[in-house]
Design an enzyme around this catalytic site. Structure first.
Site, mmCIF file in Angstrom:
data_model
loop_
_atom_site.group_PDB
_atom_site.id
_atom_site.type_symbol
_atom_site.label_atom_id
_atom_site.label_comp_id
_atom_site.label_asym_id
_atom_site.label_seq_id
_atom_site.Cartn_x
_atom_site.Cartn_y
_atom_site.Cartn_z
ATOM 1 N N LYS A 205 0.926 -1.297 0.003
ATOM 2 C CA LYS A 205 -0.204 0.083 0.319
ATOM 3 C C LYS A 205 0.773 0.921 0.301
ATOM 4 O O LYS A 205 0.196 1.918 -0.680
ATOM 5 C CB LYS A 205 -0.360 0.250 1.582
ATOM 6 C CG LYS A 205 -2.009 1.287 1.156
ATOM 7 C CD LYS A 205 -2.846 0.845 2.148
ATOM 8 C CE LYS A 205 -3.493 2.130 2.947
ATOM 9 N NZ LYS A 205 -4.714 1.806 3.857
ATOM 10 N N GLU A 211 10.801 -4.611 4.600
ATOM 11 C CA GLU A 211 10.531 -6.316 4.026
ATOM 12 C C GLU A 211 10.235 -6.220 2.422
ATOM 13 O O GLU A 211 11.107 -7.090 1.799
ATOM 14 C CB GLU A 211 10.044 -7.149 5.056
ATOM 15 C CG GLU A 211 9.772 -6.807 6.092
ATOM 16 C CD GLU A 211 9.322 -5.912 7.289
ATOM 17 O OE1 GLU A 211 8.940 -4.821 6.982
ATOM 18 O OE2 GLU A 211 9.182 -6.479 8.616
ATOM 19 N N GLY A 266 -4.733 -2.726 5.444
ATOM 20 C CA GLY A 266 -4.394 -2.999 4.629
ATOM 21 C C GLY A 266 -4.816 -4.959 5.037
ATOM 22 O O GLY A 266 -4.750 -5.804 4.411
ATOM 23 N N ARG A 267 -5.059 -4.886 6.287
ATOM 24 C CA ARG A 267 -5.855 -6.520 6.771
ATOM 25 C C ARG A 267 -7.087 -6.132 6.475
ATOM 26 O O ARG A 267 -7.815 -7.482 6.096
ATOM 27 C CB ARG A 267 -5.532 -6.387 8.851
ATOM 28 C CG ARG A 267 -6.516 -5.533 9.058
ATOM 29 C CD ARG A 267 -5.803 -5.197 10.556
ATOM 30 N NE ARG A 267 -6.729 -4.333 11.445
ATOM 31 C CZ ARG A 267 -5.924 -3.529 11.627
ATOM 32 N NH1 ARG A 267 -4.662 -3.133 10.920
ATOM 33 N NH2 ARG A 267 -6.603 -2.559 12.256
ATOM 34 N N GLU A 352 -4.605 -7.261 14.802
ATOM 35 C CA GLU A 352 -4.664 -6.115 14.939
ATOM 36 C C GLU A 352 -5.814 -5.222 15.165
ATOM 37 O O GLU A 352 -5.116 -3.809 15.219
ATOM 38 C CB GLU A 352 -3.775 -6.240 13.462
ATOM 39 C CG GLU A 352 -2.772 -4.732 13.018
ATOM 40 C CD GLU A 352 -1.430 -5.021 12.221
ATOM 41 O OE1 GLU A 352 -0.705 -4.825 12.077
ATOM 42 O OE2 GLU A 352 -2.544 -5.334 10.710
ATOM 43 N N HIS A 383 -5.634 -34.408 17.549
ATOM 44 C CA HIS A 383 -4.277 -35.410 18.395
ATOM 45 C C HIS A 383 -3.456 -34.189 18.810
ATOM 46 O O HIS A 383 -1.793 -34.736 18.456
ATOM 47 C CB HIS A 383 -3.779 -36.238 16.820
ATOM 48 C CG HIS A 383 -5.278 -36.698 16.344
ATOM 49 N ND1 HIS A 383 -5.023 -38.547 16.394
ATOM 50 C CD2 HIS A 383 -5.979 -36.941 15.072
ATOM 51 C CE1 HIS A 383 -5.854 -38.663 15.915
ATOM 52 N NE2 HIS A 383 -6.696 -37.499 15.294
ATOM 53 N N LYS A 503 9.487 -1.191 14.541
ATOM 54 C CA LYS A 503 9.859 -0.987 13.124
ATOM 55 C C LYS A 503 11.172 0.260 13.031
ATOM 56 O O LYS A 503 12.382 0.311 12.801
ATOM 57 C CB LYS A 503 8.797 -0.275 12.282
ATOM 58 C CG LYS A 503 8.198 -1.078 11.299
ATOM 59 C CD LYS A 503 7.105 -0.284 10.267
ATOM 60 C CE LYS A 503 6.377 -1.040 10.194
ATOM 61 N NZ LYS A 503 5.070 -0.727 8.806
HETATM 62 C C1 G6Q Z 1 -2.209 -4.201 8.621
HETATM 63 C C2 G6Q Z 1 -1.234 -3.390 8.611
HETATM 64 C C3 G6Q Z 1 -0.369 -3.948 7.718
HETATM 65 C C4 G6Q Z 1 0.223 -3.914 6.537
HETATM 66 C C5 G6Q Z 1 1.415 -4.260 6.202
HETATM 67 C C6 G6Q Z 1 2.420 -4.213 4.889
HETATM 68 O O1 G6Q Z 1 -3.550 -4.070 7.734
HETATM 69 O O2 G6Q Z 1 -1.431 -1.794 8.274
HETATM 70 O O3 G6Q Z 1 0.046 -5.690 8.032
HETATM 71 O O4 G6Q Z 1 -0.728 -4.583 5.787
HETATM 72 O O5 G6Q Z 1 2.714 -3.753 7.170
HETATM 73 O O6 G6Q Z 1 2.169 -2.499 4.893
HETATM 74 P P1 G6Q Z 1 1.942 -2.089 3.517
HETATM 75 O O7 G6Q Z 1 1.088 -2.547 2.274
HETATM 76 O O8 G6Q Z 1 2.232 -1.171 3.281
HETATM 77 O O9 G6Q Z 1 3.460 -2.481 2.516
#
Ligand code: G6Q
Length: 539
Positions: A205, A211, A266-267, A352, A383, A503
């Site tokens: 996003k 990463e 994001g989620r 989250e 199990h 971070k």
């Molecule tokens: C979700 C969070 C988080 C996000 C990641 C990736 O709700 O905001 O999990 O999706 O940190 O972020 P980017 O899509 O910006 O790389």
């Protein structure tokens, strides 16, 4: 604006004692209609919540709590694009991602629905080109491998959806997902791939996530090293992002960028362009079927009375166990192998969102909020950890999810699978008394060990089959149950400040690992940095 004074809350606090000593055997035998009362079918999901520690009065008080918390009003605020994510001053409109073309939803005076469908059309056109072999790589070969690079919300949804809908996917194509900054993730995902036939989707996003950018740069080098030409990037990289400037800086043509908006968290983004890998796997038609499933659940949540509303009741039960009965976790137990990543996906969605300790106005919450979600597909868990569910000391409400028709019919497998899921909820609820154990001739000293206390609550969700549409419904169902809890607790379910501090500190430590200067932290952190430096240098 702390939590509003609530009479339902006071009633529930009082009723919690009754629930703690509730005997589900007696409840069922005392009321032949109990199973009927506390189960119903909506949007083709049979929802049985009769094995919970509730009765009519408790349920009535939970529903009153929803009303006192203005759940209906807050739901409308979300669906109509008001900025309910107050700490980021953003609308929360994942529901617009699955709204029909003729819907109108306004953010800052602009109808966002046409933009959503424009991106969906762009994704469909791209997916069709790749899937048909029309899109060619740099050396003229068709694309056979798709690698999604993203993390958190830009990874967990795509992985879960790919695994869940694999049955509907192109089996002659390979789909991989790289998220971890640990180089092993990238190296293993690409080990056996031919760069000429591989396309990377960089999903971020913000397009600034360490990463994802690190993995994307490694992917770029991997490709250029193999093809010996920088211009190959344009045929082997596309981006999903809200940040065109950074996408261009990376070297991806913004014509190959699929956009979304700051009102998609994001989620909550797996059905936005972040789902491009899903669409490549299952095709545009199946993807739209999935969206239709999401939308069906949205409408159900928005319109059904709380007593007949699956996500609202799930949310209320979550509140009941966390806030009033002190439960700390919730197990999600899908009896469907294709849903093996569903619990991991839900962990982010739930934890989250509702892992918060302050109200919207910043005052501290004085009770438990979001539960720890965890789980594994059945029957494997039976199990291993189910022992604790049956005879341990903890209160762990369970969600059992099952499908009547298997995707891979094979002999008796499916009947055995379903017999197990039904048996588990029965065993948890009703247990086995000492008298029953004794009647089996078990030696007296073993009776306590072989007794099952019962009264362990669970919901069962039975659907016809795992399809794209039903997956959409299930995800939306959990999304809205999370929202319901967040409204009742008066917390911001849509921010995630908790991921920030680590971070920032990591950035500082990266510099210190590289510079070799004396680290300036506490003694423990300094010692870890020093030890790493020493061992890293050792031959
Ligand atoms: C979700 C969070 C988080 C996000 C990641 C990736 O709700 O905001 O999990 O999706 O940190 O972020 P980017 O899509 O910006 O790389």
């Amino acid at each position: 604006m702390q939590t509003a004074p609530s009479s339902a809350r006071a009633v529930l606090t009082r009723l919690a004692d009754r629930a703690r000593s509730m005997n589900l055997r007696t409840e069922f035998s005392g009321d032949p209609r109990r199973a009927n009362k506390f189960s119903f079918e909506a949007v083709d999901i049979a929802f049985d919540f009769s094995k919970h520690l509730i009765d009519e009065e408790i349920l009535g008080a939970l529903v009153a709590l929803a009303d006192e918390s203005n759940l209906r009003g807050r739901t409308e605020e979300m669906f109509s694009g008001q900025k309910i994510n107050i700490t980021e001053n953003r609308a929360v409109l994942h529901t617009a991602l699955r709204a029909p073309k003729n819907a109108e939803i306004f953010v800052d005076g602009e109808n966002v629905v046409p933009g959503v469908h424009q991106v969906l059309d762009q994704m469909s056109a791209f997916a069709n080109r790749v899937r048909s072999g029309e899109w060619r790589g740099h050396t003229g070969k068709a694309i056979k491998n798709v690698v999604n690079i993203g993390i958190g919300g830009s990874d967990l949804g795509p992985v879960m959806a790919y695994e869940a809908l694999r049955f509907f996917s192109r089996r002659d194509m390979t789909f991989r997902f790289v998220s971890n900054i640990d180089a092993t993730d990238f190296a293993e995902a690409t080990l056996d791939l031919n760069p000429e036939e591989t396309i990377f989707i960089v999903s971020s996003k913000t397009f600034t996530t360490l990463e994802t950018l690190t993995n994307a740069h490694s992917a770029r080098e991997w490709l250029i090293e193999a093809l010996q030409d920088e211009s190959a990037v344009s045929k082997h990289f596309v981006a999903v992002s809200t940040n065109a400037e950074e996408v261009a800086k990376f070297g991806i043509d913004t014509a190959n960028m699929f956009g979304f908006w700051d009102w998609v968290g994001g989620r909550y983004s797996m059905e936005s362009a972040i789902g491009l890998s899903t669409m490549l796997a299952i095709g545009p038609e199946n993807f739209r079927e999935m969206l239709a499933g999401f939308h069906e659940m949205d409408e159900h949540f928005r319109t059904a009375p709380w007593r007949q509303n699956i996500p609202a009741l799930m949310g209320l039960l979550g509140v009941w166990y966390s806030q009033f009965l002190g439960a700390e976790t919730c197990a999600v137990l899908p009896y469907e192998q294709f849903l093996k990543r569903f619990p991991a996906y839900l962990q982010q969605l739930t934890m989250e969102s509702n892992g918060k300790r302050v109200h919207l106005d910043g005052t501290v919450v004085d009770h438990q909020t979001g539960a720890i979600y965890w789980g594994e597909p059945g029957t494997n868990g039976q199990h291993s950890f189910y022992q604790l569910l049956h005879q341990g000391t903890k209160l762990i409400p369970c969600d059992f999810i099952a499908f009547a028709k298997p995707l891979h019919p094979l002999g008796q497998h499916h009947d055995y699978l379903i017999a197990n899921v039904i048996a588990q909820s029965e065993a948890l609820a009703f247990g086995k008394t000492a008298e029953e154990v004794r009647a089996e001739g078990v030696k007296e000293n073993l009776i306590p060990h072989r007794t099952f206390p019962g009264n362990r609550p669970s919901s069962t969700f039975l659907l016809e089959q795992l399809t794209p549409r039903n997956l959409g419904k299930l995800v939306a169902m959990y999304e809205h149950s999370v929202f319901t809890q967040g409204v009742i607790w008066n917390i911001d379910s849509f921010d995630q400040w908790g991921v920030e501090l680590g971070k920032v500190l990591a950035k500082r430590i990266i510099g210190e690992l590289e510079s070799g200067a004396a680290p300036a932290h506490d003694a423990s952190t300094n010692a870890l940095i020093q030890k790493y430096r020493v061992w890293k240098q050792q031959p």
